[in-house]
Motif scaffolding. Structure first.
Motif, PDB file in Angstrom:
ATOM      1  N   MET A 217      35.782  24.841  63.406  1.00 32.37           N
ATOM      2  CA  MET A 217      35.746  23.636  64.203  1.00 32.37           C
ATOM      3  C   MET A 217      36.206  24.009  65.613  1.00 32.37           C
ATOM      4  O   MET A 217      37.358  24.313  65.833  1.00 32.37           O
ATOM      5  CB  MET A 217      36.691  22.607  63.575  1.00 32.37           C
ATOM      6  N   SER A 218      35.296  23.992  66.532  1.00 28.92           N
ATOM      7  CA  SER A 218      35.663  24.389  67.888  1.00 28.92           C
ATOM      8  C   SER A 218      36.045  23.196  68.752  1.00 28.92           C
ATOM      9  O   SER A 218      36.773  23.349  69.722  1.00 28.92           O
ATOM     10  CB  SER A 218      34.515  25.158  68.531  1.00 28.92           C
ATOM     11  N   ASP A 219      35.547  21.999  68.422  1.00 24.66           N
ATOM     12  CA  ASP A 219      35.835  20.826  69.241  1.00 24.66           C
ATOM     13  C   ASP A 219      36.264  19.680  68.342  1.00 24.66           C
ATOM     14  O   ASP A 219      35.518  19.270  67.457  1.00 24.66           O
ATOM     15  CB  ASP A 219      34.600  20.441  70.053  1.00 24.66           C
ATOM     16  N   ALA A 220      37.446  19.171  68.578  1.00 25.99           N
ATOM     17  CA  ALA A 220      37.988  18.111  67.734  1.00 25.99           C
ATOM     18  C   ALA A 220      37.904  16.740  68.400  1.00 25.99           C
ATOM     19  O   ALA A 220      38.370  15.760  67.843  1.00 25.99           O
ATOM     20  CB  ALA A 220      39.444  18.432  67.395  1.00 25.99           C
ATOM     21  N   THR A 221      37.311  16.668  69.572  1.00 20.15           N
ATOM     22  CA  THR A 221      37.327  15.409  70.327  1.00 20.15           C
ATOM     23  C   THR A 221      36.637  14.265  69.595  1.00 20.15           C
ATOM     24  O   THR A 221      37.038  13.127  69.728  1.00 20.15           O
ATOM     25  CB  THR A 221      36.697  15.576  71.723  1.00 20.15           C
ATOM     26  N   GLY A 222      35.620  14.550  68.805  1.00 15.78           N
ATOM     27  CA  GLY A 222      34.888  13.501  68.120  1.00 15.78           C
ATOM     28  C   GLY A 222      35.578  12.947  66.886  1.00 15.78           C
ATOM     29  O   GLY A 222      35.096  11.988  66.298  1.00 15.78           O
ATOM     30  N   LEU A 223      36.691  13.522  66.501  1.00 16.08           N
ATOM     31  CA  LEU A 223      37.367  13.073  65.286  1.00 16.08           C
ATOM     32  C   LEU A 223      38.255  11.852  65.503  1.00 16.08           C
ATOM     33  O   LEU A 223      38.684  11.223  64.543  1.00 16.08           O
ATOM     34  CB  LEU A 223      38.181  14.215  64.687  1.00 16.08           C
ATOM     35  N   LEU A 224      38.529  11.525  66.746  1.00 15.66           N
ATOM     36  CA  LEU A 224      39.290  10.315  67.066  1.00 15.66           C
ATOM     37  C   LEU A 224      38.475   9.489  68.055  1.00 15.66           C
ATOM     38  O   LEU A 224      37.788  10.047  68.914  1.00 15.66           O
ATOM     39  CB  LEU A 224      40.633  10.647  67.730  1.00 15.66           C
ATOM     40  N   ALA A 225      38.581   8.175  67.944  1.00  9.96           N
ATOM     41  CA  ALA A 225      37.957   7.298  68.932  1.00  9.96           C
ATOM     42  C   ALA A 225      38.605   7.567  70.286  1.00  9.96           C
ATOM     43  O   ALA A 225      39.780   7.971  70.357  1.00  9.96           O
ATOM     44  CB  ALA A 225      38.143   5.837  68.528  1.00  9.96           C
TER      45      ALA A 225
ATOM     46  N   PHE B  93      44.856  21.608  63.473  1.00  8.60           N
ATOM     47  CA  PHE B  93      45.926  22.008  62.563  1.00  8.60           C
ATOM     48  C   PHE B  93      45.953  21.082  61.344  1.00  8.60           C
ATOM     49  O   PHE B  93      46.061  21.543  60.206  1.00  8.60           O
ATOM     50  CB  PHE B  93      47.282  21.979  63.284  1.00  8.60           C
ATOM     51  N   THR B  94      45.827  19.775  61.580  1.00 16.13           N
ATOM     52  CA  THR B  94      45.817  18.812  60.480  1.00 16.13           C
ATOM     53  C   THR B  94      44.638  19.085  59.551  1.00 16.13           C
ATOM     54  O   THR B  94      44.785  19.067  58.325  1.00 16.13           O
ATOM     55  CB  THR B  94      45.767  17.374  61.029  1.00 16.13           C
ATOM     56  N   ALA B  95      43.470  19.362  60.131  1.00 17.81           N
ATOM     57  CA  ALA B  95      42.281  19.668  59.323  1.00 17.81           C
ATOM     58  C   ALA B  95      42.494  20.932  58.494  1.00 17.81           C
ATOM     59  O   ALA B  95      42.113  20.991  57.324  1.00 17.81           O
ATOM     60  CB  ALA B  95      41.066  19.830  60.230  1.00 17.81           C
ATOM     61  N   THR B  96      43.113  21.925  59.093  1.00 17.78           N
ATOM     62  CA  THR B  96      43.365  23.186  58.387  1.00 17.78           C
ATOM     63  C   THR B  96      44.351  22.981  57.242  1.00 17.78           C
ATOM     64  O   THR B  96      44.167  23.526  56.146  1.00 17.78           O
ATOM     65  CB  THR B  96      43.877  24.255  59.367  1.00 17.78           C
ATOM     66  N   CYS B  97      45.384  22.177  57.470  1.00 17.94           N
ATOM     67  CA  CYS B  97      46.338  21.858  56.393  1.00 17.94           C
ATOM     68  C   CYS B  97      45.627  21.146  55.250  1.00 17.94           C
ATOM     69  O   CYS B  97      45.938  21.385  54.080  1.00 17.94           O
ATOM     70  CB  CYS B  97      47.461  20.978  56.926  1.00 17.94           C
ATOM     71  N   ALA B  98      44.678  20.285  55.595  1.00 13.59           N
ATOM     72  CA  ALA B  98      43.932  19.566  54.563  1.00 13.59           C
ATOM     73  C   ALA B  98      43.054  20.520  53.760  1.00 13.59           C
ATOM     74  O   ALA B  98      42.966  20.407  52.534  1.00 13.59           O
ATOM     75  CB  ALA B  98      43.070  18.485  55.204  1.00 13.59           C
ATOM     76  N   LYS B  99      42.443  21.472  54.447  1.00 12.27           N
ATOM     77  CA  LYS B  99      41.534  22.403  53.776  1.00 12.27           C
ATOM     78  C   LYS B  99      42.282  23.417  52.913  1.00 12.27           C
ATOM     79  O   LYS B  99      41.795  23.844  51.873  1.00 12.27           O
ATOM     80  CB  LYS B  99      40.688  23.125  54.805  1.00 12.27           C
ATOM     81  N   PHE B 100      43.462  23.790  53.361  1.00 13.95           N
ATOM     82  CA  PHE B 100      44.257  24.797  52.642  1.00 13.95           C
ATOM     83  C   PHE B 100      45.642  24.234  52.327  1.00 13.95           C
ATOM     84  O   PHE B 100      46.650  24.673  52.884  1.00 13.95           O
ATOM     85  CB  PHE B 100      44.381  26.067  53.489  1.00 13.95           C
ATOM     86  N   PRO B 101      45.729  23.251  51.412  1.00  9.79           N
ATOM     87  CA  PRO B 101      46.995  22.555  51.161  1.00  9.79           C
ATOM     88  C   PRO B 101      48.115  23.436  50.618  1.00  9.79           C
ATOM     89  O   PRO B 101      49.287  23.112  50.789  1.00  9.79           O
ATOM     90  CB  PRO B 101      46.618  21.459  50.166  1.00  9.79           C
ATOM     91  N   GLU B 102      47.785  24.539  49.984  1.00  9.79           N
ATOM     92  CA  GLU B 102      48.827  25.403  49.429  1.00  9.79           C
ATOM     93  C   GLU B 102      49.259  26.510  50.393  1.00  9.79           C
ATOM     94  O   GLU B 102      50.208  27.238  50.118  1.00  9.79           O
ATOM     95  CB  GLU B 102      48.364  26.011  48.104  1.00  9.79           C
ATOM     96  N   ALA B 103      48.571  26.633  51.492  1.00  6.93           N
ATOM     97  CA  ALA B 103      48.945  27.651  52.488  1.00  6.93           C
ATOM     98  C   ALA B 103      50.238  27.238  53.167  1.00  6.93           C
ATOM     99  O   ALA B 103      50.527  26.060  53.306  1.00  6.93           O
ATOM    100  CB  ALA B 103      47.836  27.804  53.524  1.00  6.93           C
TER     101      ALA B 103
END
Length: 119
Positions: free
Chosen positions: A1-9, A42-52
């Motif tokens: 994910m290179s651009d996170a701008t579209g994930l929030l209004a 970072f939040t997305a990565t935590c979601a993808k790898f919850p045990e990391a």
């Protein structure tokens, strides 16, 4: 994910950016926007790898903190990443963060860097 701008209004993202700017007098708005983007990633990565055992850098933590303070925005973001599958609240005053979403916050906040003491 290179651009996170579209994930929030736009309005929500602007509020989080303002929080970062408020906590960092003299910071350029572009810098605050990049920090918020990295906090979303970072939040997305935590979601993808919850045990990391992930921990944000100090700079990303600044944006993540601002994001968490916008509780409804953070909850909606967690829902987008599949962390809001349950409606179980973490307790009073938590503004309805789902249990999995809240666990990401709690786990990451408990992690310490190697050699770090205390909170």
């Amino acid at each position: 994910m290179s651009d996170a701008t579209g994930l929030l209004a736009d309005k929500e993202r602007a509020g989080v950016i303002r929080a970062v700017l408020s906590n960092n007098p003299g910071m350029e708005e572009d810098t605050a926007a990049r920090i918020v983007n990295e906090a979303i990633k970072f939040t997305a990565t935590c979601a993808k790898f919850p045990e990391a055992r992930l921990r944000p850098s100090r700079v990303v933590d600044e944006g993540w903190h601002a994001l968490i303070l916008h509780t409804r925005v953070y909850k909606d973001l967690c829902d987008k990443f599949g962390l809001g599958r349950t409606s179980t609240a973490l307790g009073r005053g938590r503004a309805g963060l789902s249990e999995p979403c809240g666990r990401v916050v709690v786990k990451a906040l408990k992690r310490k860097a190697p050699g770090e003491r205390g909170c």
